[in-house]
Design an enzyme around this catalytic site. Structure first.
Site, short mmCIF file in Angstrom:
data_model
loop_
_atom_site.label_atom_id
_atom_site.label_comp_id
_atom_site.label_asym_id
_atom_site.label_seq_id
_atom_site.Cartn_x
_atom_site.Cartn_y
_atom_site.Cartn_z
CE LYS A 170 5.27 -17.00 -5.95
NZ LYS A 170 4.13 -16.13 -6.30
CD GLU A 243 9.08 -0.22 -7.78
OE1 GLU A 243 7.86 -0.09 -7.52
OE2 GLU A 243 9.52 -0.52 -8.89
CB CYS A 277 5.40 0.74 -9.57
SG CYS A 277 5.18 -1.04 -9.39
CD GLU A 375 -0.32 1.86 -7.11
OE1 GLU A 375 0.63 1.94 -7.90
OE2 GLU A 375 -0.29 1.18 -6.06
#
Length: 469
Positions: A170, A243, A277, A375
């Site tokens: 997906k 992750e 990331c 972040e």
């Protein structure tokens, strides 16, 4: 080799249907993404479940041959895929961006296909022989992100297919077309229903995470969404590789040479315009070389071109979506209000387009400022001054994330001593964010769990079986 418009036409929804996808560099409509329903997903999982036993029964050697042909198919369509990716995600063709990402796709697929997976003999003492084998988990549900949509998609599907699983993938709602195109290319070499992409909204992702016939979930994305996936998967006890978010710290020790490390620091922070990331997201620099390091980074920032990704000179692009643009803008404005000194950038680059934000270096900030603690996932880097290494290590470890970190020094042993005190899944020395298909990668704390890449990555998409006797 196809033109990217041919790939786009093969995977787009018919005119008048689907959801419009826009080029983040120009705002122009690129195409329309098919909008699958939960019922469509259920049907895809039925097909993947039916195809899985025969795929596993082929054995490693046969699957390897097929996956190597799939890697060749990627190479044959590399330029078309790169151009489609550039238009949909926004990243430029050159630099560590779209062409780089497509090259990584075929390289990772080849490595996953050819890694030896030996039976492990645990004990063989003449009385007992025990062996550890790894078999396919079954159906793997892969939920991908929008920042490196094709490369991370390969990270998920390549080991899963190699071990005999089938995959239902997906893609992110922001970058579905390039992922659908990649799957279309791969499926020119794969048997039917071994790999199925289902483009849809959050309801489709939630159903995939909770579906009783999905045996393994792989997800790359935010910590908040990762927690919801954990909750959704509880009903069927699906295995998980997550992750999740990161806020990677870099520590520059006083022995480092600011000019020598400036390029490494810059690309560690701003690869993919900071939308990575494991990018360097907060930088702690010793007081003795603080000003020199800030200026060395500023020199690199000023000389690095940003603009439309299809223009060959550019190596930095826009933010991929308005939501992420707004996060970056908010955090920079907050840093200004809290005394941050803008060295480069600091306000939207509206002359380039609606979603462009320039490389922004923010000096003289401290822990507790939102740009340091949250972040940013974009082209803004807070640079924090320290005088005691113990304080820098404590700062690096203070947040509830631990995907990656880095230590920079002239002497590797000096850096290693500090690296061993940092809480992160990977600690790089004199670089940041580089990954390799043979080196396992994963996070700790709020950055998730499970390993990808290498033999450990193959094991993660498998189930162990002990043969005893």
């Amino acid at each position: 080799m196809s033109d990217y418009t041919e790939l786009l036409a093969r995977v787009s929804a018919p005119e008048g249907s689907g959801r419009p996808i826009h080029d983040p560099a120009t705002g122009a409509e690129l195409g329309r993404a098919p909008e699958a329903t939960v019922d469509d997903l259920d049907a895809a999982i039925v097909r993947a479940r039916a195809a899985q036993p025969a795929w596993e029964a082929l054995g490693h050697d046969a699957r390897t041959e097929i996956l190597l042909r799939a890697a060749e198919a990627i190479d044959a369509e590399a330029e078309a895929l790169a151009r489609l990716l550039s238009r949909e995600q926004g990243k430029p063709l050159n630099g560590p961006n779209a062409r780089f990402e497509i090259g990584a796709c075929s390289a990772w697929l080849r490595t996953s296909a050819t890694l030896p997976m030996e039976t492990e003999v645990l004990i063989d003492d003449g009385e007992i022989r025990a062996e550890l084998h790894y078999r396919a988990a079954g159906v793997v549900g892969a939920i991908g992100p929008w920042n490196w949509p094709l490369m991370i998609g390969i990270w998920q599907l390549a080991p899963a297919l190699r071990m005999g699983n089938t995959v239902v993938l997906k893609p992110s709602e922001y970058t579905p077309l390039s992922v659908l195109a990649l799957v279309d290319v791969l499926n020119s070499a794969l048997p039917a229903d071994v790999l199925i992409a289902v483009s849809g909204g959050r309801d489709v992702g939630a159903r995939l995470a909770s579906h009783p016939d999905v045996d393994k979930i792989m997800f790359t994305g935010s910590t908040a969404t990762g927690r919801r996936i954990i909750e959704s998967s509880a009903g069927n006890l699906a295995r998980l590789t997550l992750e999740l978010g990161g806020n990677d710290a870099g520590i520059v020790l006083p022995s480092a040479d600011p000019q020598a490390i400036a390029q490494g620091l810059f690309w560690g922070a701003f690869i993919n315009t900071g939308q990575t990331c494991a990018a360097l997201k907060r930088l702690y620099v010793h007081d003795s070389i603080y000003d020199a390091t800030v200026e060395a980074l500023a020199e690199v920032a000023r000389s690095t071109p940003m603009g439309n990704g299809l223009e060959e000179d550019n190596v930095l692009g826009p933010l991929q979506n308005k939501q992420q643009f707004d996060i970056v803008n908010r955090l920079v404005e907050d840093a200004k209000a809290n005394g941050g000194r803008i060295v480069t950038g600091g306000s939207p680059a509206t002359e380039l387009g609606e979603l462009f934000y320039p490389i922004t270096l923010v000096a003289d900030v401290a822990d507790g400022v939102a740009l340091v603690d949250e972040e940013q996932f974009g082209p803004a880097l807070p640079i924090i001054r320290y005088s005691d290494v113990d304080d820098a290590v404590a700062s690096a470890n203070r947040l509830d994330v631990g995907l990656g970190a880095s230590v920079w020094a002239a002497d590797r042993d000096e850096a290693l001593a500090v690296a061993n005190r940092v809480h992160a899944g990977t600690v790089w020395i004199n670089s940041h964010g580089g990954v390799h298909p043979m080196i396992p990668f994963g996070g700790v704390k709020g950055s998730g769990y499970g390993l990808e890449f290498g033999v450990e990555g193959l094991k993660a998409v498998s189930v162990p079986r002990i043969i005893n006797g």
